[in-house]
Design a protein around this motif. Sequence first.
Motif, mmCIF file in Angstrom:
data_model
loop_
_atom_site.group_PDB
_atom_site.id
_atom_site.type_symbol
_atom_site.label_atom_id
_atom_site.label_comp_id
_atom_site.label_asym_id
_atom_site.label_seq_id
_atom_site.Cartn_x
_atom_site.Cartn_y
_atom_site.Cartn_z
ATOM 1 N N ASP A 3 0.824 -1.228 0.062
ATOM 2 C CA ASP A 3 -0.173 0.120 -0.052
ATOM 3 C C ASP A 3 0.975 1.301 -0.060
ATOM 4 O O ASP A 3 1.759 1.418 0.808
ATOM 5 C CB ASP A 3 -0.960 -0.153 1.166
ATOM 6 C CG ASP A 3 -1.870 0.979 1.091
ATOM 7 O OD1 ASP A 3 -2.763 1.154 -0.009
ATOM 8 O OD2 ASP A 3 -1.987 1.964 2.214
ATOM 9 N N ILE A 4 0.654 2.191 -0.845
ATOM 10 C CA ILE A 4 1.292 3.240 -1.055
ATOM 11 C C ILE A 4 0.454 4.533 -1.069
ATOM 12 O O ILE A 4 -0.616 4.644 -1.541
ATOM 13 C CB ILE A 4 2.148 3.181 -2.560
ATOM 14 C CG1 ILE A 4 3.160 2.177 -2.580
ATOM 15 C CG2 ILE A 4 2.838 4.710 -2.740
ATOM 16 C CD1 ILE A 4 3.528 2.024 -4.009
ATOM 17 N N LYS A 16 10.490 16.997 -10.029
ATOM 18 C CA LYS A 16 9.520 15.970 -9.317
ATOM 19 C C LYS A 16 9.852 14.683 -10.327
ATOM 20 O O LYS A 16 9.175 14.782 -11.507
ATOM 21 C CB LYS A 16 8.120 16.392 -9.231
ATOM 22 C CG LYS A 16 8.143 17.356 -7.923
ATOM 23 C CD LYS A 16 6.523 17.532 -7.691
ATOM 24 C CE LYS A 16 6.261 18.029 -6.300
ATOM 25 N NZ LYS A 16 4.848 18.094 -6.048
ATOM 26 N N ALA A 17 10.066 13.673 -9.700
ATOM 27 C CA ALA A 17 9.979 12.257 -10.460
ATOM 28 C C ALA A 17 8.486 11.610 -10.241
ATOM 29 O O ALA A 17 8.268 10.838 -11.174
ATOM 30 C CB ALA A 17 11.005 11.436 -9.737
ATOM 31 N N LEU A 18 8.225 11.713 -9.174
ATOM 32 C CA LEU A 18 6.688 11.187 -8.618
ATOM 33 C C LEU A 18 6.000 12.261 -8.039
ATOM 34 O O LEU A 18 6.704 12.899 -6.978
ATOM 35 C CB LEU A 18 6.865 9.792 -8.046
ATOM 36 C CG LEU A 18 7.379 8.816 -8.726
ATOM 37 C CD1 LEU A 18 7.593 7.542 -7.997
ATOM 38 C CD2 LEU A 18 6.439 8.338 -9.976
ATOM 39 N N ASP A 19 4.704 12.507 -8.081
ATOM 40 C CA ASP A 19 3.923 13.505 -7.717
ATOM 41 C C ASP A 19 2.664 12.777 -6.816
ATOM 42 O O ASP A 19 1.591 12.591 -7.557
ATOM 43 C CB ASP A 19 3.482 14.411 -8.518
ATOM 44 C CG ASP A 19 2.989 15.616 -7.950
ATOM 45 O OD1 ASP A 19 3.086 15.761 -6.592
ATOM 46 O OD2 ASP A 19 2.345 16.425 -8.498
ATOM 47 N N ASP A 20 2.725 12.533 -5.605
ATOM 48 C CA ASP A 20 1.703 12.428 -4.730
ATOM 49 C C ASP A 20 0.737 10.897 -5.332
ATOM 50 O O ASP A 20 -0.325 10.966 -5.664
ATOM 51 C CB ASP A 20 0.493 13.419 -4.834
ATOM 52 C CG ASP A 20 -0.459 13.420 -3.521
ATOM 53 O OD1 ASP A 20 -0.163 13.000 -2.776
ATOM 54 O OD2 ASP A 20 -1.665 13.980 -3.968
ATOM 55 N N ILE A 21 1.430 10.030 -5.210
ATOM 56 C CA ILE A 21 0.889 8.661 -5.944
ATOM 57 C C ILE A 21 0.472 7.746 -4.758
ATOM 58 O O ILE A 21 1.113 7.842 -3.730
ATOM 59 C CB ILE A 21 2.250 7.808 -6.562
ATOM 60 C CG1 ILE A 21 2.871 8.599 -7.573
ATOM 61 C CG2 ILE A 21 1.766 6.504 -6.810
ATOM 62 C CD1 ILE A 21 2.065 8.871 -8.563
ATOM 63 N N ASN A 22 -0.884 7.329 -4.894
ATOM 64 C CA ASN A 22 -1.612 6.421 -4.097
ATOM 65 C C ASN A 22 -1.818 5.274 -5.040
ATOM 66 O O ASN A 22 -2.465 5.375 -5.710
ATOM 67 C CB ASN A 22 -2.928 7.366 -3.508
ATOM 68 C CG ASN A 22 -2.579 8.296 -2.601
ATOM 69 O OD1 ASN A 22 -2.292 8.393 -1.745
ATOM 70 N ND2 ASN A 22 -2.882 9.384 -3.316
ATOM 71 N N GLY A 56 5.899 10.253 1.752
ATOM 72 C CA GLY A 56 4.706 9.523 1.670
ATOM 73 C C GLY A 56 5.017 8.000 2.675
ATOM 74 O O GLY A 56 5.888 8.070 3.326
ATOM 75 N N LYS A 57 3.954 7.389 2.696
ATOM 76 C CA LYS A 57 4.023 6.253 3.433
ATOM 77 C C LYS A 57 4.147 4.954 2.476
ATOM 78 O O LYS A 57 2.987 4.799 1.796
ATOM 79 C CB LYS A 57 2.922 6.187 4.299
ATOM 80 C CG LYS A 57 2.863 5.119 5.604
ATOM 81 C CD LYS A 57 1.693 5.205 6.619
ATOM 82 C CE LYS A 57 1.695 3.889 7.475
ATOM 83 N NZ LYS A 57 0.650 4.244 8.476
ATOM 84 N N ILE A 58 4.777 3.905 2.638
ATOM 85 C CA ILE A 58 4.665 2.607 1.996
ATOM 86 C C ILE A 58 4.783 1.387 3.143
ATOM 87 O O ILE A 58 5.428 1.469 4.072
ATOM 88 C CB ILE A 58 5.872 2.540 1.193
ATOM 89 C CG1 ILE A 58 6.129 3.603 -0.001
ATOM 90 C CG2 ILE A 58 5.803 1.104 0.189
ATOM 91 C CD1 ILE A 58 7.196 3.658 -0.833
ATOM 92 N N THR A 59 3.483 0.809 2.943
ATOM 93 C CA THR A 59 3.489 -0.466 3.704
ATOM 94 C C THR A 59 3.462 -1.912 2.990
ATOM 95 O O THR A 59 3.042 -1.849 1.949
ATOM 96 C CB THR A 59 2.352 -0.345 4.710
ATOM 97 O OG1 THR A 59 1.115 -0.409 4.086
ATOM 98 C CG2 THR A 59 2.336 0.808 5.759
ATOM 99 N N ILE A 60 3.986 -2.992 3.712
ATOM 100 C CA ILE A 60 3.720 -4.430 3.020
ATOM 101 C C ILE A 60 3.286 -4.962 4.205
ATOM 102 O O ILE A 60 3.876 -5.276 5.125
ATOM 103 C CB ILE A 60 5.323 -4.788 2.741
ATOM 104 C CG1 ILE A 60 5.806 -3.792 1.755
ATOM 105 C CG2 ILE A 60 5.116 -6.159 2.147
ATOM 106 C CD1 ILE A 60 7.341 -4.242 1.281
ATOM 107 N N ASP A 61 2.039 -5.531 3.739
ATOM 108 C CA ASP A 61 1.356 -6.367 4.775
ATOM 109 C C ASP A 61 1.124 -5.855 6.043
ATOM 110 O O ASP A 61 1.135 -6.373 7.186
ATOM 111 C CB ASP A 61 2.083 -7.724 4.938
ATOM 112 C CG ASP A 61 2.148 -8.745 3.704
ATOM 113 O OD1 ASP A 61 1.293 -8.532 2.609
ATOM 114 O OD2 ASP A 61 2.822 -9.626 3.470
#
Length: 244
Positions: A3-4, A16-22, A56-61
Amino acid sequence: MIDIKRLSVIYPNGAKALDDINLTFSERSVTGIIGPNGAGKSTLMKSILNLVSHSGKITIDGEDATKELKQIAYVEQKSHVDYTFPITVRECVSLGVYPNLGLFRRPKAKDWKNVDEALDDVGLADFAGRQISELSGGQFQRILMARCLVQGAKYIFLDEPFVGIDSVSEAIIMRILKELKGNGKTVLIVHHDLSKVKAYFDNLVILNKELITIGKTTDVFTPENLVKAYGDNVVIQGGNKNDK
């Protein structure tokens, strides 16, 4: 599940390489990540792996991604790999075992058995004693795939795995990836060949620094979304944007 939330990557020069990705990557699937050059496809993958600075926040399981990186097997672009390193094919594949070993431990007989089985699965058992520098591009990509197999990770990341390889190697790799999906694995592939998107991917992410769309390939691989990402000159199978 990966989850991103609100992922952004800014280069030192301020671009910016990436901008506010969900995004959310579901389990038991093969997902393609497509977009034009410079769209942030590889950067997205490297952000999950904590290889680039990001917000941002990245979670795995449900856990912070940095605590779960052993669950990911990563094959970077072949152009970033040193083919001249003096190592045999069998030794190269065995590197996939080490993330699961304790400190200073070496592979055991069962680990080498897994290595040999992986080599057989990719059709290169007879190449075990060769130096990796003797392999073709397609053969080497299959060796990297074998290394993923012995790692036994839940998530498989491949960055442009089909660039510069033969059709036989490509077919073998796709067969293995679909088998991995059937075994409950989640596969993410940065990809550039639009003509094979429908055949290869269950789900699709279309990027151009911002998220254009994510969803089932049959739903989101549309002329409208491709034009949003690539512009009016997007080409598939030698045609124009209307040749879908």
